[in-house]
Motif scaffolding. Structure first.
Motif, short mmCIF file in Angstrom:
data_model
loop_
_atom_site.label_atom_id
_atom_site.label_comp_id
_atom_site.label_asym_id
_atom_site.label_seq_id
_atom_site.Cartn_x
_atom_site.Cartn_y
_atom_site.Cartn_z
N GLU A 23 0.83 -1.21 0.00
CA GLU A 23 0.00 0.00 0.00
C GLU A 23 0.86 1.26 0.00
O GLU A 23 0.57 2.23 -0.70
CB GLU A 23 -0.95 0.01 1.21
N ILE A 24 1.93 1.25 0.79
CA ILE A 24 2.83 2.42 0.83
C ILE A 24 3.47 2.61 -0.55
O ILE A 24 3.52 3.73 -1.06
CB ILE A 24 3.91 2.25 1.92
N LYS A 25 3.94 1.55 -1.14
CA LYS A 25 4.59 1.63 -2.44
C LYS A 25 3.63 2.13 -3.52
O LYS A 25 4.00 2.96 -4.35
CB LYS A 25 5.13 0.26 -2.84
N GLN A 26 2.40 1.66 -3.49
CA GLN A 26 1.43 2.04 -4.52
C GLN A 26 0.91 3.46 -4.36
O GLN A 26 0.66 4.15 -5.34
CB GLN A 26 0.24 1.07 -4.52
N HIS A 27 0.71 3.90 -3.11
CA HIS A 27 0.02 5.17 -2.87
C HIS A 27 0.92 6.30 -2.35
O HIS A 27 0.50 7.45 -2.36
CB HIS A 27 -1.15 4.96 -1.91
N VAL A 28 2.09 5.97 -1.85
CA VAL A 28 3.04 6.94 -1.28
C VAL A 28 2.31 7.97 -0.40
O VAL A 28 2.29 9.17 -0.69
CB VAL A 28 3.87 7.64 -2.39
N PRO A 29 1.70 7.49 0.69
CA PRO A 29 0.92 8.39 1.55
C PRO A 29 1.83 9.26 2.42
O PRO A 29 3.00 8.95 2.63
CB PRO A 29 0.13 7.42 2.43
N SER A 30 1.27 10.34 2.94
CA SER A 30 2.03 11.19 3.87
C SER A 30 1.93 10.66 5.29
O SER A 30 2.73 11.03 6.14
CB SER A 30 1.51 12.63 3.82
N VAL A 32 0.64 6.90 7.61
CA VAL A 32 0.06 5.56 7.71
C VAL A 32 -0.53 5.47 9.11
O VAL A 32 0.18 5.70 10.10
CB VAL A 32 1.12 4.45 7.50
#
Length: 89
Positions: A23-30, A32
């Motif tokens: 999920e982090i890799k796909q969406h690069v959130p600010s 989690v």
């Protein structure tokens, strides 16, 4: 937001780690957000899970936030120092 299961131990942490990292890799959130509302047990594998996600998020300029951790889990966070590298949600 990542809703975590009842037990975080060496049996369950691998699939959690893979799911969160994808999920982090796909969406690069600010941020989690790890929702501990239904977590009844956590061993040192859980500490490693959180520390690894904090490292990844730090590398991309993001943060890890903790939501609804029980007092028992919060105690583990304090003893391990996790509370100093995460934020409350």
């Amino acid at each position: 937001m990542v809703h975590l299961c009842e037990e975080i131990d060496h049996h369950s942490v691998s699939s959690m780690r893979s799911r969160i990292d994808l999920e982090i890799k796909q969406h690069v959130p600010s941020e989690v957000i790890l929702d501990f509302g239904d977590v009844s047990f956590m061993d040192s594998s859980g500490i490693g899970l959180i520390m690894g996600r904090c490292r990844i998020m730090n590398e991309i300029g993001g943060v890890v936030k903790i939501k609804d951790a029980s007092e028992q889990i919060r105690k583990i966070f304090r003893l391990s120092g996790i509370d100093r590298i995460t934020k409350e949600y």
